[in-house]
Scaffold this active site. Sequence first.
Site, short mmCIF file in Angstrom:
data_model
loop_
_atom_site.label_atom_id
_atom_site.label_comp_id
_atom_site.label_asym_id
_atom_site.label_seq_id
_atom_site.Cartn_x
_atom_site.Cartn_y
_atom_site.Cartn_z
N ARG A 134 -16.68 56.43 136.67
CA ARG A 134 -17.15 57.55 135.87
C ARG A 134 -17.01 57.20 134.39
O ARG A 134 -15.92 56.88 133.91
CB ARG A 134 -16.36 58.83 136.18
CG ARG A 134 -16.83 59.97 135.30
CD ARG A 134 -16.24 61.32 135.65
NE ARG A 134 -16.70 62.27 134.66
CZ ARG A 134 -15.93 63.08 133.95
NH1 ARG A 134 -14.63 63.13 134.17
NH2 ARG A 134 -16.46 63.89 133.05
N HIS A 179 -19.24 63.76 126.76
CA HIS A 179 -17.83 64.07 127.02
C HIS A 179 -17.26 64.55 125.68
O HIS A 179 -16.63 63.80 124.95
CB HIS A 179 -17.13 62.81 127.50
CG HIS A 179 -15.78 63.03 128.12
ND1 HIS A 179 -15.53 62.81 129.46
CD2 HIS A 179 -14.59 63.41 127.59
CE1 HIS A 179 -14.24 63.05 129.72
NE2 HIS A 179 -13.65 63.41 128.59
N ASN A 224 -18.71 67.39 129.90
CA ASN A 224 -17.35 67.42 130.39
C ASN A 224 -16.58 68.61 129.85
O ASN A 224 -16.46 68.77 128.62
CB ASN A 224 -16.61 66.14 129.98
CG ASN A 224 -15.21 66.08 130.55
OD1 ASN A 224 -15.03 65.99 131.76
ND2 ASN A 224 -14.20 66.17 129.69
N GLU A 225 -16.09 69.44 130.76
CA GLU A 225 -15.13 70.51 130.42
C GLU A 225 -15.53 71.39 129.25
O GLU A 225 -14.84 71.42 128.21
CB GLU A 225 -13.76 69.89 130.12
CG GLU A 225 -13.17 69.13 131.28
CD GLU A 225 -11.81 68.51 130.95
OE1 GLU A 225 -11.42 68.52 129.77
OE2 GLU A 225 -11.15 68.02 131.87
N ASN A 365 -11.86 68.33 137.40
CA ASN A 365 -10.83 67.58 136.68
C ASN A 365 -9.53 68.36 136.87
O ASN A 365 -9.44 69.52 136.48
CB ASN A 365 -11.15 67.50 135.19
CG ASN A 365 -12.41 66.69 134.91
OD1 ASN A 365 -13.00 66.10 135.81
ND2 ASN A 365 -12.82 66.66 133.65
N TYR A 367 -5.18 68.24 136.75
CA TYR A 367 -3.94 67.55 136.38
C TYR A 367 -2.69 68.35 136.67
O TYR A 367 -1.67 67.82 137.06
CB TYR A 367 -3.93 67.25 134.87
CG TYR A 367 -4.97 66.23 134.44
CD1 TYR A 367 -4.64 64.89 134.32
CD2 TYR A 367 -6.28 66.61 134.16
CE1 TYR A 367 -5.57 63.94 133.92
CE2 TYR A 367 -7.23 65.68 133.76
CZ TYR A 367 -6.87 64.34 133.65
OH TYR A 367 -7.80 63.41 133.27
N GLU A 440 -11.58 63.75 137.69
CA GLU A 440 -10.42 63.25 136.92
C GLU A 440 -9.13 63.73 137.58
O GLU A 440 -9.03 64.89 137.97
CB GLU A 440 -10.40 63.79 135.48
CG GLU A 440 -11.38 63.16 134.55
CD GLU A 440 -11.27 63.72 133.13
OE1 GLU A 440 -10.16 64.08 132.68
OE2 GLU A 440 -12.33 63.80 132.49
C1 BGC Z 1 -10.25 65.04 129.58
C2 BGC Z 1 -9.94 63.62 129.18
C3 BGC Z 1 -8.48 63.50 128.79
C4 BGC Z 1 -7.65 63.89 129.99
C5 BGC Z 1 -6.15 63.77 129.77
C6 BGC Z 1 -9.22 65.60 130.54
O1 BGC Z 1 -9.21 66.97 130.54
O2 BGC Z 1 -11.53 65.11 130.15
O3 BGC Z 1 -10.80 63.25 128.14
O4 BGC Z 1 -8.14 62.24 128.32
O5 BGC Z 1 -7.92 65.25 130.27
O6 BGC Z 1 -5.73 64.65 128.80
#
Ligand code: BGC
Length: 546
Positions: A134, A179, A224-225, A365, A367, A440
Site C-alpha cells: 500500500r 494521503h 486516507n483518513e 486503519n 491501532y 494499516e
Molecule cells: C496514518 C499514518 C501514520 C500512522 C501512525 C495512520 O493513521 O495514516 O500516516 O503514520 O497512523 O501514526
Amino acid sequence: MELPFLPLFALTFSISILFPHSLSVKDDSSSSPFPPNFLFGTASSSYQIEGAYLADGKGLNNWDVFTHKPGSHSYSLFSKTFIVYIGKKIQWYMWLYILGTVTDGSNGDVADDHYHRYKEDVDLMEDLGVNSYRMSLSWTRILPKGRFGKVNQAGIDYYNRLLNLLLARGIEPFVTISHYDIPQEAVDRYDGWLSPEIAKDFTYYADVCFKNFGDRVKYWITFNEPNVAFIRGYRIGIWPPGRCSGSFGNCSVGGNSEKEPFIVGHNFLLAHGSIVELYRTKYQKIQGGKIGLASHTMWFEPISNSTEDKMALERAQAFYMNWFLDPAIRGDYPKEMREILGDDLPPVPEILKRLKPSIDFIGVNHYTSYFVKDCLHSACEEGGLGSTRTEGSALTWAHVDGRTIGKPTSLEWLFIYPQGMEKIVTYIWERFKIPIFVTENGVGWKESPNLTINERINDEDRIDYVRAYLDALVTAMRKGADVRGYFLWSLLDNFEWTDGSSIRFGLHRVDYDTLERTPRMSASWYKNFIALHGFGPATKPLHSQE
Ligand code: BGC
C-alpha cells in the site's frame, strides 16, 4: 547496503528458538485462517517516505509548507492541553511549543529518500515475501500546481517505474490517491478543503492517475483518513492548515472548530463521490479495479454498563468513523449525528445518494482503543476529546477514572488493546457488509539514545503487538467478517507527521544520517509469518475473487 547479515541471522535463529510463540496465529499453513489470495503487505505514504521534496519538478504541498513554518498554532495547543493534562505531557508539549509544528523540528524534505531508493525498498519487500504494497501518490509530484498547471512527466515516469517494478516482483500495488497531501496552490487560491472547488481539483488529479496508472493498479483508495485530517486540521488545529477556535484552541490563522470540520467533511464527500463516479463511468469496466476509502478506526469500550455509556459508544463511532463511512456507503450521515447536529450538518452530496455504496471495500486503519464515557446526560467536567456537542458528547481517552485501557507505548495516543481489532472489524462488517482490508496496523516506539545496533533492531514488543492484533483479526474473520488483506504499518521508519522522525514504526530501521535500512527482528517475524500463511505473489486481483 551492508546488512549485518550474520548477527541478524543469529538473532533471528535465537528468536525462533527462544520465542516459538512468536508465530502463534496458527502454526501450520494447511489450516491457515486466511482465505486464498489474501493480501499481506506493508503500507506507507508518499510524504512520509519519498523525500525529494522539490526534485524533478515537484510542486509544494500543504505538508511541505506546514513543516517549514515555525508553529503558528502551537501555543494554543500547548496552553489548552497543558491545563487538561497538567503534569502528564509537559515535556512533549514543551517541545512542540519550542520547536514549532513538529516535535523534533524535522520535515519530509528527505524522509527515507525513497524517491531515489525505491529499488532497494522493493528488494526489501520482496525479501519479506509480501504480495501487496500500500503506497500513496504525491499529488504535486504529478500535478505541481493542481489543475492550474501542467502534468509533470517526471512524476508520472517515477510512479511508472515503481509500479512496474512492484508488478515484476509479484507485488500488487494498492494505491491511495491522496494521503493527506493537497497542492499548496489549492490552499493559496481557494483555501483548500474549505471550498467545494477542491472537488474539481481532486477529480482532475484522479483522472490523471486512472489514465496513467489504472491499467496496472487494481485497488484504489480515494483519500486516507478524512476523519483524522479534518479533526487535526480544522478542530484542534495541530495539522495543516492549523485552524481552530474557542475551547479547542486559539489558532492564529483563525478557524471555527464547531463548524469547519463539517464543511470540509462535506467538500471531501463531494470530491470522493465525484472521483468514484468518474472511475465507475470511465475506467472501472475497462480497467477492472476496485475503489475504496480508508478510515482511521478506534474501538471504544464503555466505561460502565450503564445504558448512557453504551449509547455513548454509538455516538463516538458516529462522530468519528461513521461520519464518513455512512455517507460513503449508505448515502446519509449516521442518525446520532443528525439528531445532535440537525441543520448544522451540511447536506450529504446528491452524488453519494446516487452511487450508494460509493466504495467497493473499506480500508480499516486500526491501532488502538479508548474508553468512552457519556457526556450527554451528565456533565464531563474534566473535558477532553469527544466531550463537546459537536464531537458527539462522548468523552474518549485511554485513561478514564484512573484506569488505562491497555499497555502504553511511546506514543501518547497509542495503547495496546488487541481485542479492539476483533471488535472494530466485527462492528464494521456487521454494519456495512462490504469487504474489508486492514490497510494499516502497527506500533511505533521512540528510540533511546546510546543503544547498540542490535538493541535498535530488537523490537520484540512490536512482534508481540502485531501477533496479538493478527490473532484478534483472525477471530473476527472466523466470526464471519470478510477481510481480504492486512497491511503492516510500516515497511520503514518514516516521517511521523508532528512526531517527526522521533517515532519509529518500521519493520526496517532507517539511520537518518546515512539512510541505511536495517531489518528489525519484526521483519524476520513477518517474513516467517507470511511464509506460513501467505499465498505467494499475487495472482488474481480482488475482482476475480468474487
Ligand atoms: C496514518 C499514518 C501514520 C500512522 C501512525 C495512520 O493513521 O495514516 O500516516 O503514520 O497512523 O501514526
